[in-house]
Design a protein around this motif. Structure first.
Motif, PDB file in Angstrom:
ATOM      1  N   ARG A  43       0.857  -1.374   0.042  1.00 45.98           N
ATOM      2  CA  ARG A  43      -0.005  -0.179   0.071  1.00 45.98           C
ATOM      3  C   ARG A  43       1.000   1.285   0.122  1.00 45.98           C
ATOM      4  N   ASP A  44       2.144   1.209   0.368  1.00 48.51           N
ATOM      5  CA  ASP A  44       2.864   2.401   0.281  1.00 48.51           C
ATOM      6  C   ASP A  44       3.194   2.832  -1.053  1.00 48.51           C
ATOM      7  N   GLU A  45       3.220   1.904  -2.026  1.00 47.01           N
ATOM      8  CA  GLU A  45       3.546   2.221  -3.409  1.00 47.01           C
ATOM      9  C   GLU A  45       2.461   2.223  -4.230  1.00 47.01           C
ATOM     10  N   PHE A  46       1.296   1.596  -3.950  1.00 46.05           N
ATOM     11  CA  PHE A  46       0.309   1.229  -4.969  1.00 46.05           C
ATOM     12  C   PHE A  46      -0.820   1.264  -4.208  1.00 46.05           C
ATOM     13  N   THR A  47      -1.909   1.696  -5.137  1.00 46.02           N
ATOM     14  CA  THR A  47      -3.393   1.428  -4.738  1.00 46.02           C
ATOM     15  C   THR A  47      -3.718   0.136  -4.636  1.00 46.02           C
ATOM     16  N   VAL A  48      -4.012  -0.527  -3.586  1.00 46.17           N
ATOM     17  CA  VAL A  48      -4.231  -1.935  -3.316  1.00 46.17           C
ATOM     18  C   VAL A  48      -5.904  -2.039  -3.133  1.00 46.17           C
ATOM     19  N   VAL A  49      -6.552  -2.488  -3.826  1.00 42.19           N
ATOM     20  CA  VAL A  49      -8.002  -2.994  -3.608  1.00 42.19           C
ATOM     21  C   VAL A  49      -8.288  -4.508  -3.615  1.00 42.19           C
ATOM     22  N   THR A  50      -9.034  -4.638  -2.622  1.00 42.58           N
ATOM     23  CA  THR A  50      -9.324  -6.031  -2.338  1.00 42.58           C
ATOM     24  C   THR A  50     -10.999  -6.253  -2.353  1.00 42.58           C
ATOM     25  N   VAL A  51     -11.473  -7.268  -2.864  1.00 42.50           N
ATOM     26  CA  VAL A  51     -13.092  -7.410  -3.178  1.00 42.50           C
ATOM     27  C   VAL A  51     -13.258  -8.758  -2.577  1.00 42.50           C
ATOM     28  N   ASP A  52     -14.732  -8.979  -2.177  1.00 46.91           N
ATOM     29  CA  ASP A  52     -15.421 -10.143  -2.130  1.00 46.91           C
ATOM     30  C   ASP A  52     -16.314 -10.498  -3.075  1.00 46.91           C
ATOM     31  N   LEU A  53     -16.144 -11.636  -3.795  1.00 51.17           N
ATOM     32  CA  LEU A  53     -17.080 -11.832  -4.728  1.00 51.17           C
ATOM     33  C   LEU A  53     -18.081 -12.127  -4.078  1.00 51.17           C
ATOM     34  N   ARG A  54     -19.516 -12.131  -4.842  1.00 51.54           N
ATOM     35  CA  ARG A  54     -20.717 -12.540  -4.220  1.00 51.54           C
ATOM     36  C   ARG A  54     -20.612 -13.982  -3.493  1.00 51.54           C
ATOM     37  N   GLY A  55     -21.360 -13.769  -2.420  1.00 52.65           N
ATOM     38  CA  GLY A  55     -21.279 -15.236  -1.611  1.00 52.65           C
ATOM     39  C   GLY A  55     -20.067 -15.383  -0.935  1.00 52.65           C
ATOM     40  N   PHE A  56     -19.162 -14.319  -0.921  1.00 50.96           N
ATOM     41  CA  PHE A  56     -17.826 -14.583  -0.010  1.00 50.96           C
ATOM     42  C   PHE A  56     -17.776 -13.287   0.906  1.00 50.96           C
ATOM     43  N   GLY A  57     -17.262 -13.489   2.132  1.00 49.35           N
ATOM     44  CA  GLY A  57     -16.742 -12.404   2.993  1.00 49.35           C
ATOM     45  C   GLY A  57     -18.211 -11.661   3.447  1.00 49.35           C
ATOM     46  N   LYS A  58     -18.004 -10.469   3.216  1.00 45.64           N
ATOM     47  CA  LYS A  58     -18.962  -9.429   3.590  1.00 45.64           C
ATOM     48  C   LYS A  58     -20.087  -8.883   2.458  1.00 45.64           C
ATOM     49  N   SER A  59     -19.771  -9.603   1.147  1.00 41.65           N
ATOM     50  CA  SER A  59     -20.794  -9.286  -0.018  1.00 41.65           C
ATOM     51  C   SER A  59     -22.119 -10.055   0.198  1.00 41.65           C
ATOM     52  N   ASP A  60     -23.011  -9.472  -0.615  1.00 37.00           N
ATOM     53  CA  ASP A  60     -24.246 -10.103  -0.340  1.00 37.00           C
ATOM     54  C   ASP A  60     -24.227 -11.787  -0.614  1.00 37.00           C
ATOM     55  N   SER A  61     -24.685 -12.546   0.371  1.00 42.32           N
ATOM     56  CA  SER A  61     -24.827 -13.963   0.121  1.00 42.32           C
ATOM     57  C   SER A  61     -26.282 -14.348   0.214  1.00 42.32           C
ATOM     58  N   SER A  62     -27.260 -13.567  -0.054  1.00 44.49           N
ATOM     59  CA  SER A  62     -28.525 -14.127   0.238  1.00 44.49           C
ATOM     60  C   SER A  62     -29.138 -14.885  -0.904  1.00 44.49           C
ATOM     61  N   MET A  63     -28.530 -14.817  -1.825  1.00 48.01           N
ATOM     62  CA  MET A  63     -29.258 -15.520  -3.127  1.00 48.01           C
ATOM     63  C   MET A  63     -29.317 -17.100  -2.960  1.00 48.01           C
TER      64      MET A  63
END
Length: 261
Positions: A43-63
């Motif tokens: 993160r000191d040199e780059f913009t670091v983006v992390t993501v949760d695909l649907r059904g994973f982590g904190k993303s919508d998993s209600s389907m």
């Protein structure tokens, strides 16, 4: 932290640091927090983006069920929410399939895709045959032995336990991602997109052999190849220093190549 809208589905993501953008796409047992060793280092040199695909982590998993064909759109939603351009997508294992598809969907936002321990679902008869042969050998091993070396499991029982616990935060499972390989991109489609492709693999990957990855590199015109000595399938977790160095090197190299062009 924010959420992106992916055709009505809430996708959780995080953005850290500043500089050229790197967006990580997790595999079947991961989510945004799996990249803790990458965020802190990059993160000191780059913009670091992390993501949760649907059904994973904190993303919508209600389907009621999950379709792997929707995952690339989840990545695109985050790219659009943060208005990222010239992003490098880094996939881990089957997450690389979603990353490559997202890059081909939006080459205006994605300049390069790193296929970590994966062929990215590329549609090519020889590669499918090689990958199938590797898979036939891999399934003879316990799942954990396909992902981490036995030495690491012995020396770092704590991190091995945490690695296994990561997947317990997910609703979607491996079988929900498998159909990502359906109707994969051709070599011609990758070439015509203008998106640069790099293969990143470990010498001790028990799920996908160096021989297979090297052959994919030979077939994908203009692609880059990074083989890390001694590293397993889950290199980002077991050998983070080498993994982070390789990712940073690819980000700098691919950016320089684009500017030179």
């Amino acid at each position: 932290m924010p959420y992106a809208d992916s055709d009505g589905t809430s996708i959780y993501y995080e953005r850290h640091g500043s500089g050229p953008a790197i967006l990580f796409v997790h595999g079947s047992g991961g989510h945004h927090a799996a990249w803790w060793q990458q965020v802190a280092a990059l993160r000191d040199e780059f913009t670091v983006v992390t993501v949760d695909l649907r059904g994973f982590g904190k993303s919508d998993s209600s389907m009621p069920e999950f379709d792997g064909q929707d995952f690339p759109g989840d990545v695109v939603a985050v790219l659009e929410a943060e208005d990222l351009t010239d992003a490098m997508l880094v996939g881990q294992s089957i997450g690389s399939v979603a990353a490559l598809r997202a890059g081909l969907l939006r080459p205006d936002r994605v300049s390069s895709v790193v296929l970590g321990h994966s062929l990215g679902g590329i549609s090519h008869p020889e590669l499918k045959e090689l990958a199938a042969a590797d898979r036939a050998e891999a399934v003879k091993l316990p799942v954990i032995d396909r992902l981490l070396t036995k030495q690491f499991q012995t020396d770092r029982a704590d991190l091995t336990f945490l690695f296994q616990q990561m997947g317990t935060f997910n609703v979607a499972k491996m079988q929900d991602l498998r159909n990502l390989d359906t109707n994969g991109p051709s070599l011609a489609e990758i070439r015509e997109s203008g998106v640069k492709v790099a293969f990143l693999a470990g010498e001790k990957d028990a799920a996908l052999s160096v021989k297979t990855v090297t052959r994919a590199h030979e077939l994908v015109e203009g692609s880059h190849l990074e083989i890390v000595p001694g590293a397993p399938h889950s290199m980002y977790w077991e050998t983070p220093e080498a993994y982070n160095a390789a990712v940073a090197r690819l980000r700098r190299t691919l950016t320089a190549t684009k500017e030179a062009a």
